[in-house]
Design a protein around this motif. Structure first.
Motif, PDB file in Angstrom:
ATOM      1  N   LYS A 463      56.101  58.002  11.706  1.00 41.91           N
ATOM      2  CA  LYS A 463      55.020  57.194  11.156  1.00 41.91           C
ATOM      3  C   LYS A 463      54.341  56.441  12.295  1.00 41.91           C
ATOM      4  O   LYS A 463      54.932  56.200  13.355  1.00 41.91           O
ATOM      5  N   VAL A 480      47.010  50.194   9.008  1.00 40.31           N
ATOM      6  CA  VAL A 480      47.435  51.189   8.024  1.00 40.31           C
ATOM      7  C   VAL A 480      48.575  52.020   8.602  1.00 40.31           C
ATOM      8  O   VAL A 480      48.469  52.550   9.711  1.00 40.31           O
ATOM      9  N   LYS A 481      49.661  52.152   7.846  1.00 44.21           N
ATOM     10  CA  LYS A 481      50.792  52.977   8.269  1.00 44.21           C
ATOM     11  C   LYS A 481      50.613  54.381   7.723  1.00 44.21           C
ATOM     12  O   LYS A 481      50.456  54.585   6.516  1.00 44.21           O
ATOM     13  N   MET A 482      50.629  55.365   8.614  1.00 40.32           N
ATOM     14  CA  MET A 482      50.388  56.753   8.221  1.00 40.32           C
ATOM     15  C   MET A 482      51.391  57.676   8.877  1.00 40.32           C
ATOM     16  O   MET A 482      52.098  57.288   9.817  1.00 40.32           O
ATOM     17  N   ASN A 483      51.421  58.923   8.375  1.00 38.17           N
ATOM     18  CA  ASN A 483      52.186  59.968   9.052  1.00 38.17           C
ATOM     19  C   ASN A 483      51.511  60.295  10.380  1.00 38.17           C
ATOM     20  O   ASN A 483      50.278  60.262  10.495  1.00 38.17           O
ATOM     21  N   SER A 486      48.661  63.628   9.744  1.00 36.77           N
ATOM     22  CA  SER A 486      48.088  63.258   8.452  1.00 36.77           C
ATOM     23  C   SER A 486      46.939  64.180   8.094  1.00 36.77           C
ATOM     24  O   SER A 486      46.374  64.864   8.962  1.00 36.77           O
ATOM     25  N   ASP A 490      44.084  61.010   4.043  1.00 39.24           N
ATOM     26  CA  ASP A 490      44.952  59.843   4.227  1.00 39.24           C
ATOM     27  C   ASP A 490      44.205  58.672   4.855  1.00 39.24           C
ATOM     28  O   ASP A 490      44.629  57.526   4.738  1.00 39.24           O
ATOM     29  N   GLY A 491      43.085  58.975   5.534  1.00 35.99           N
ATOM     30  CA  GLY A 491      42.319  57.912   6.166  1.00 35.99           C
ATOM     31  C   GLY A 491      41.001  57.624   5.485  1.00 35.99           C
ATOM     32  O   GLY A 491      40.324  56.653   5.832  1.00 35.99           O
TER      33      GLY A 491
END
Length: 518
Positions: A463, A480-483, A486, A490-491
């Motif tokens: 992440k 923002v916490k994302m993979n 992504s 997701d964004g």
């Protein structure tokens, strides 16, 4: 958005290559020309070379000038209107491609019920045009949205039959430079649909309809001002890459793309010159391949680790083997189109996967033509500084260099509005909303991210916290916490990269991490 603009000296090679290429004269009238991106105000830069080199190495400047508007659009240069292609034009001009830009006209309200309540729109009736292979619609204000539908149908070159109506993706604003960035504030950026690949065509019809009124919205939202249809010709494929040390005219075998049969050997004139712009684009990959190389070769895991110690000290011990990458020269990018400077961000902490939404009706042999068309649409039609994505992948798993600046470097792209900083964008050519992406394409995404993320110490299964530059999903400044790998959605509130491709990202993360040795 902070970006580092780097300046270097372009390199030129001696000798000019001119290969006559006959083109049939066309009787179709010249279309209103597409506007050109304003030239960089920066002094000497990676893509420009010294002034004398630029003057001597510009065989297609007249061709580019023919595409500029006559000053009726912001930032455009005043130059003559486009003329039809001429017979006997040079190979350089033939390679350059072209863009026809046609203003839309008011259409009568539709009589067929398939379009819903009668709502007048804009479009063009069936007409003949100079050959093109990709279409899109642009408008004046980049901040305006097109609330409605865009449909086109085309006629294949040399035929009399027309295709069915095809939908063009209208929600494309999320594929763009970040708000407040130099690219966004250039004055050249326009609103645009996604481009659609239609293949070799010489006839077109288009209709643009606003969303119909409903009880909640008694009046239809007006269409944006300045709607234009863009018809893009990708130009000819680049000359085959000669065998090392082959003299001019020697029989050589063109490089074969995965998924296509090995082509027969042909006799071709070996290119002996790089323009200053092409040399600069190639020079930033000098640690990976010779100047002017059409591809960056694949390496073993051990070779990659050894190389990473030179190009990215933070890569060890987790990095995947470097995959083969077709360079911009390999797919025939016209380096005179892009902004001269290269723009960089600080790192590559995450990868956003996209689909190009250009449709799936292309062969892997045509992928370079698709790329040249998208590139031209991004720069000449949409007003961007360069190709938007950092990399592209075709349905056969071939990987291509995207935005110029160096495949191993943190190049600032224009792919995920709000999250272009410290990320990379990978576009899988095609539309994967209801069609499964080929396994070869997903595998290529895994290979590419295992290598590129590894250069910057990123874990594909991990992440990462990114700061939004402002988008339709997250406000500016929000963390923002994302993979690390992504999807575009997701964004941003978007359908991209298509539901079917998005479902494959879990597999891509696992495979990518495994290739890194995690």
């Amino acid at each position: 958005m902070r970006a580092l603009l780097v300046t270097s000296v372009g390199v030129t090679c001696a000798a000019a290559l001119t290969l006559p290429l006959a083109a049939p004269a066309l009787s179709a009238p010249a279309a209103h020309s597409a506007s050109a991106r304003p030239p960089s105000l920066s002094p000497e830069s990676p893509g420009s070379g010294p002034p004398s080199a630029r003057t001597q190495a510009a065989p297609n400047e007249a061709n580019e000038a023919n595409e500029a508007n006559t000053g009726d659009e912001g930032g455009a240069l005043e130059v003559p209107e486009a003329a039809p292609p001429r017979t006997g034009e040079t190979r350089a001009a033939a390679l350059a491609g072209s863009t026809q830009s046609l203003p839309l006209e008011t259409l009568a309200a539709p009589s067929d019920r398939s379009m819903g309540p009668a709502t007048a729109g804009q479009g063009l009736d069936r007409r003949t045009a100079r050959p093109f292979s990709l279409v899109g619609v642009v408008w004046d204000d980049a901040e305006a949205e097109l609330h409605g539908t865009v449909q086109v149908r085309t006629r294949a070159t040399g035929s009399t039959s027309w295709s069915d109506w095809q939908d063009v993706e209208t929600h494309n604003a999320e594929h763009a430079a970040d708000l407040g960035s130099a690219e966004r504030a250039s004055g050249a950026v326009r609103g645009a649909t996604a481009p659609l690949w239609v293949g070799d065509s010489d006839g077109v019809e288009v209709r643009v309809r606003p969303e119909a009124a409903d009880p909640r919205h008694p009046a239809a939202v007006p269409l944006p001002e300045g709607l234009r249809l863009e018809l893009v010709d990708p130009g000819a494929d680049p000359a085959p890459e000669p065998a090392p040390g082959a003299p001019a005219g020697r029989t050589v075998t063109p490089a074969a793309f995965t998924g296509n049969p090995v082509p027969p050997t042909t006799t071709a004139v070996v290119p002996e010159v790089l323009t200053a712009e092409s040399a600069a684009t190639s020079a930033v990959n000098a640690d990976l391949a010779p100047l002017g190389a059409a591809e960056i070769p694949a390496l073993t895991k051990a070779e990659t680790v050894e190389e990473a110690a030179i190009v990215a000290a933070g890569a060890k011990p987790y990095i995947g083997p470097r995959p083969k990458i077709v360079t911009r020269k390999g797919w025939g990018a016209d380096e005179k189109l892009r902004e001269r400077n290269f723009a960089y961000t600080k790192s590559v902490k995450a990868a956003f996967v996209h689909h190009s939404a250009t449709g799936n009706n292309y062969t892997c042999k045509q992928a370079p033509s698709v790329l040249r068309s998208i590139y031209r649409y991004h720069v000449k039609s949409s007003g961007w500084r360069d190709f938007g994505y950092n990399f592209a992948v075709d349905k056969c798993g071939n990987i291509y260099e995207g935005r110029a600046g160096g495949v191993a470097k943190a190049v600032l792209g224009a792919h995920t509005l709000g999250f272009n900083t410290n990320t990379m964008g990978v576009a899988v050519l095609g539309t994967y909303s209801s069609t499964n992406p080929p396994a070869a394409a997903v595998t290529a995404v895994s290979k590419l991210t295992a290598w590129k993320l590894g250069l910057f110490g990123a874990n594909p299964k991990g992440k990462v916290t990114l700061v939004s530059g402002g988008s339709g999903k997250y406000s500016k400044g929000k963390k923002v916490k994302m993979n690390v790998i992504s999807g575009h959605r997701d964004g941003f509130a978007t359908e991209c990269p298509g539901a079917r491709l998005y479902k494959k990202l879990g597999k891509a993360r696992t495979s990518s991490a495994k290739l890194q040795g995690r």
